[in-house]
Write a protein that holds these residues in place. Structure first.
Motif, PDB file in Angstrom:
ATOM      1  N   GLY A  81       0.804  -1.213   0.000  1.00 51.09           N
ATOM      2  CA  GLY A  81       0.000   0.000   0.000  1.00 51.09           C
ATOM      3  C   GLY A  81       0.834   1.258   0.000  1.00 51.09           C
ATOM      4  O   GLY A  81       2.067   1.234  -0.013  1.00 51.09           O
ATOM      5  N   LEU A  82       0.138   2.379   0.005  1.00 56.63           N
ATOM      6  CA  LEU A  82       0.734   3.707   0.014  1.00 56.63           C
ATOM      7  C   LEU A  82       0.492   4.354   1.367  1.00 56.63           C
ATOM      8  O   LEU A  82      -0.506   4.089   2.038  1.00 56.63           O
ATOM      9  CB  LEU A  82       0.115   4.575  -1.085  1.00 56.63           C
ATOM     10  CG  LEU A  82       0.251   4.066  -2.513  1.00 56.63           C
ATOM     11  CD1 LEU A  82      -0.545   4.969  -3.461  1.00 56.63           C
ATOM     12  CD2 LEU A  82       1.713   4.006  -2.935  1.00 56.63           C
ATOM     13  N   GLN A  83       1.426   5.219   1.770  1.00 55.44           N
ATOM     14  CA  GLN A  83       1.262   5.929   3.028  1.00 55.44           C
ATOM     15  C   GLN A  83       1.775   7.359   2.898  1.00 55.44           C
ATOM     16  O   GLN A  83       2.673   7.647   2.108  1.00 55.44           O
ATOM     17  CB  GLN A  83       2.019   5.215   4.155  1.00 55.44           C
ATOM     18  CG  GLN A  83       3.504   5.070   3.921  1.00 55.44           C
ATOM     19  CD  GLN A  83       4.175   4.254   5.013  1.00 55.44           C
ATOM     20  OE1 GLN A  83       3.517   3.533   5.762  1.00 55.44           O
ATOM     21  NE2 GLN A  83       5.490   4.385   5.109  1.00 55.44           N
ATOM     22  N   VAL A  84       1.202   8.243   3.679  1.00 58.63           N
ATOM     23  CA  VAL A  84       1.608   9.644   3.718  1.00 58.63           C
ATOM     24  C   VAL A  84       1.540  10.099   5.166  1.00 58.63           C
ATOM     25  O   VAL A  84       0.701   9.618   5.938  1.00 58.63           O
ATOM     26  CB  VAL A  84       0.694  10.506   2.815  1.00 58.63           C
ATOM     27  CG1 VAL A  84      -0.748  10.445   3.280  1.00 58.63           C
ATOM     28  CG2 VAL A  84       1.179  11.947   2.774  1.00 58.63           C
ATOM     29  N   GLY A  85       2.433  11.004   5.562  1.00 61.78           N
ATOM     30  CA  GLY A  85       2.430  11.425   6.958  1.00 61.78           C
ATOM     31  C   GLY A  85       3.347  12.582   7.234  1.00 61.78           C
ATOM     32  O   GLY A  85       3.825  13.274   6.312  1.00 61.78           O
ATOM     33  N   VAL A 132       5.890   3.708   0.053  1.00 58.69           N
ATOM     34  CA  VAL A 132       5.251   2.459  -0.350  1.00 58.69           C
ATOM     35  C   VAL A 132       5.682   1.396   0.653  1.00 58.69           C
ATOM     36  O   VAL A 132       6.863   1.305   0.998  1.00 58.69           O
ATOM     37  CB  VAL A 132       5.665   2.046  -1.774  1.00 58.69           C
ATOM     38  CG1 VAL A 132       5.032   0.707  -2.143  1.00 58.69           C
ATOM     39  CG2 VAL A 132       5.279   3.118  -2.775  1.00 58.69           C
ATOM     40  N   SER A 133       4.740   0.585   1.133  1.00 55.04           N
ATOM     41  CA  SER A 133       5.043  -0.413   2.157  1.00 55.04           C
ATOM     42  C   SER A 133       4.565  -1.788   1.718  1.00 55.04           C
ATOM     43  O   SER A 133       3.478  -1.929   1.142  1.00 55.04           O
ATOM     44  CB  SER A 133       4.364  -0.031   3.481  1.00 55.04           C
ATOM     45  OG  SER A 133       4.586  -1.014   4.467  1.00 55.04           O
ATOM     46  N   TYR A 134       5.390  -2.805   1.998  1.00 54.13           N
ATOM     47  CA  TYR A 134       5.027  -4.200   1.741  1.00 54.13           C
ATOM     48  C   TYR A 134       5.236  -5.002   3.022  1.00 54.13           C
ATOM     49  O   TYR A 134       6.275  -4.885   3.680  1.00 54.13           O
ATOM     50  CB  TYR A 134       5.887  -4.794   0.616  1.00 54.13           C
ATOM     51  CG  TYR A 134       5.699  -6.290   0.459  1.00 54.13           C
ATOM     52  CD1 TYR A 134       4.614  -6.797  -0.237  1.00 54.13           C
ATOM     53  CD2 TYR A 134       6.601  -7.190   1.040  1.00 54.13           C
ATOM     54  CE1 TYR A 134       4.427  -8.174  -0.368  1.00 54.13           C
ATOM     55  CE2 TYR A 134       6.424  -8.568   0.907  1.00 54.13           C
ATOM     56  CZ  TYR A 134       5.334  -9.051   0.203  1.00 54.13           C
ATOM     57  OH  TYR A 134       5.146 -10.399   0.088  1.00 54.13           O
ATOM     58  N   PHE A 185      -9.125  -4.347   1.972  1.00 48.83           N
ATOM     59  CA  PHE A 185      -8.361  -3.109   2.130  1.00 48.83           C
ATOM     60  C   PHE A 185      -8.166  -2.791   3.606  1.00 48.83           C
ATOM     61  O   PHE A 185      -9.041  -3.065   4.437  1.00 48.83           O
ATOM     62  CB  PHE A 185      -9.063  -1.947   1.431  1.00 48.83           C
ATOM     63  CG  PHE A 185      -9.071  -2.056  -0.067  1.00 48.83           C
ATOM     64  CD1 PHE A 185      -8.002  -1.596  -0.815  1.00 48.83           C
ATOM     65  CD2 PHE A 185     -10.151  -2.635  -0.720  1.00 48.83           C
ATOM     66  CE1 PHE A 185      -8.013  -1.698  -2.198  1.00 48.83           C
ATOM     67  CE2 PHE A 185     -10.162  -2.736  -2.100  1.00 48.83           C
ATOM     68  CZ  PHE A 185      -9.083  -2.268  -2.841  1.00 48.83           C
ATOM     69  N   ASP A 186      -7.008  -2.223   3.921  1.00 47.24           N
ATOM     70  CA  ASP A 186      -6.692  -1.795   5.283  1.00 47.24           C
ATOM     71  C   ASP A 186      -6.441  -0.288   5.299  1.00 47.24           C
ATOM     72  O   ASP A 186      -5.603   0.218   4.533  1.00 47.24           O
ATOM     73  CB  ASP A 186      -5.424  -2.482   5.803  1.00 47.24           C
ATOM     74  CG  ASP A 186      -5.659  -3.916   6.216  1.00 47.24           C
ATOM     75  OD1 ASP A 186      -6.826  -4.285   6.400  1.00 47.24           O
ATOM     76  OD2 ASP A 186      -4.669  -4.657   6.338  1.00 47.24           O
ATOM     77  N   ASN A 196       1.908   8.475  10.354  1.00 44.08           N
ATOM     78  CA  ASN A 196       1.520   8.155   8.985  1.00 44.08           C
ATOM     79  C   ASN A 196       0.125   7.562   8.918  1.00 44.08           C
ATOM     80  O   ASN A 196      -0.325   6.885   9.837  1.00 44.08           O
ATOM     81  CB  ASN A 196       2.502   7.146   8.368  1.00 44.08           C
ATOM     82  CG  ASN A 196       3.876   7.733   8.144  1.00 44.08           C
ATOM     83  OD1 ASN A 196       4.009   8.858   7.682  1.00 44.08           O
ATOM     84  ND2 ASN A 196       4.906   6.977   8.479  1.00 44.08           N
ATOM     85  N   GLY A 197      -0.513   7.812   7.803  1.00 50.19           N
ATOM     86  CA  GLY A 197      -1.773   7.165   7.478  1.00 50.19           C
ATOM     87  C   GLY A 197      -1.673   6.611   6.075  1.00 50.19           C
ATOM     88  O   GLY A 197      -0.928   7.129   5.238  1.00 50.19           O
ATOM     89  N   GLY A 198      -2.398   5.535   5.800  1.00 50.79           N
ATOM     90  CA  GLY A 198      -2.263   4.944   4.478  1.00 50.79           C
ATOM     91  C   GLY A 198      -3.383   3.982   4.150  1.00 50.79           C
ATOM     92  O   GLY A 198      -4.275   3.697   4.966  1.00 50.79           O
ATOM     93  N   LEU A 199      -3.321   3.465   2.932  1.00 45.75           N
ATOM     94  CA  LEU A 199      -4.289   2.493   2.434  1.00 45.75           C
ATOM     95  C   LEU A 199      -3.514   1.343   1.808  1.00 45.75           C
ATOM     96  O   LEU A 199      -2.628   1.558   0.975  1.00 45.75           O
ATOM     97  CB  LEU A 199      -5.202   3.125   1.395  1.00 45.75           C
ATOM     98  CG  LEU A 199      -6.236   2.205   0.746  1.00 45.75           C
ATOM     99  CD1 LEU A 199      -7.257   1.743   1.795  1.00 45.75           C
ATOM    100  CD2 LEU A 199      -6.947   2.927  -0.399  1.00 45.75           C
TER     101      LEU A 199
END
Length: 243
Positions: free
Chosen positions: A26-30, A49-51, A192-193, A236-239
């Motif tokens: 997913g992607l994250q921004v913070g 980007v996180s895996y 989705f998370d 951070n927050g993300g989807l």
């Protein structure tokens, strides 16, 4: 020999796939906040980007890529986080609802024991406790700082402008390494998370030096202070998509 090596790699991959409980990407921004009460540096935005991959016992790992246009007033910072992680079991919809109701009640009763709680307190307590599962992680982030040291910027006080102060950040090294620890609340909707991740980071390589020079009635420096910026806090927050 090469054939045996290929077979071993394939078997390891199949075993990893067989025992893996879930993966997500997913992607994250913070925001990245330097933790120093003696500096005038504000927070900076981060993108990443996180895996993650987790197994049936809850253990797993996380990696990815992150970028910050500015960190501690120095531009273009890149990093590749690598961390061991533990994810709790996923709660059922009933469990989530029950803890959400308890959290909403506690937010109103304990924060406002005399009955002055608001609707926002109730909703906040409910939503905070509605998470599906939690992750705890610890690891490190090797990175590269492409930007240059900041140019000193002078600030003056008083009508006579007798007192002056120069502040700037020096980049000590281009390559960086931070130690990381934090947690993530996951709010699952189908596959989705929605992720909410607070974390602390310690800059092991000491890349950022905050300088303060000041003086009075002239150009001479009377006081000079250097403050290493070691601790950072990110929110951070993300989807993410879980598969």
């Amino acid at each position: 020999m090469k054939t045996k090596l290929i077979l071993v790699c394939v078997l390891l991959g199949l075993c990893g796939k067989a025992f893996a409980q879930s993966r997500d990407i997913g992607l994250q921004v913070g925001l990245n906040v330097p933790m120093s009460d003696k500096s005038m540096i504000g927070s900076d935005m981060t993108l990443g980007v996180s895996y993650g991959q987790f197994y049936y016992n809850g253990l797993g790992f996380r990696t990815g890529f992150q970028y910050a246009a500015s960190t501690a007033d120095i531009n273009d910072v890149f990093g590749v986080p690598v961390a061991f992680a533990y994810r709790t079991h996923s709660r059922s919809a009933q469990e989530r609802f029950e803890t959400g109701v308890v959290g909403a009640r506690d937010a109103v009763v304990y924060r406002h024991p005399y009955g002055s709680g608001s609707v926002m307190d109730f909703l906040g307590g409910f939503l905070v406790n509605l998470f599906s599962d939690m992750e705890f992680f610890a690891g490190m982030t090797p990175g590269y700082i492409a930007g240059a040291s900041e140019t000193p910027g002078r600030t003056s006080w008083g009508a006579s402008r007798q007192y002056w102060e120069d502040t700037w950040v020096e980049k000590k090294h281009a390559f960086s390494l931070t130690l990381d620890a934090g947690m993530t609340l996951n709010y699952s909707i189908w596959r989705f998370d929605l992720k909410f991740t607070p974390a602390f980071h310690y800059n092991l390589t000491g890349n950022y030096l905050y300088h303060i020079d000041s003086g009075e009635n002239g150009p001479d420096v009377l006081r000079s202070t250097t403050i290493p910026l070691r601790w950072f806090f990110t929110l951070n927050g993300g989807l993410a998509f879980r598969f």
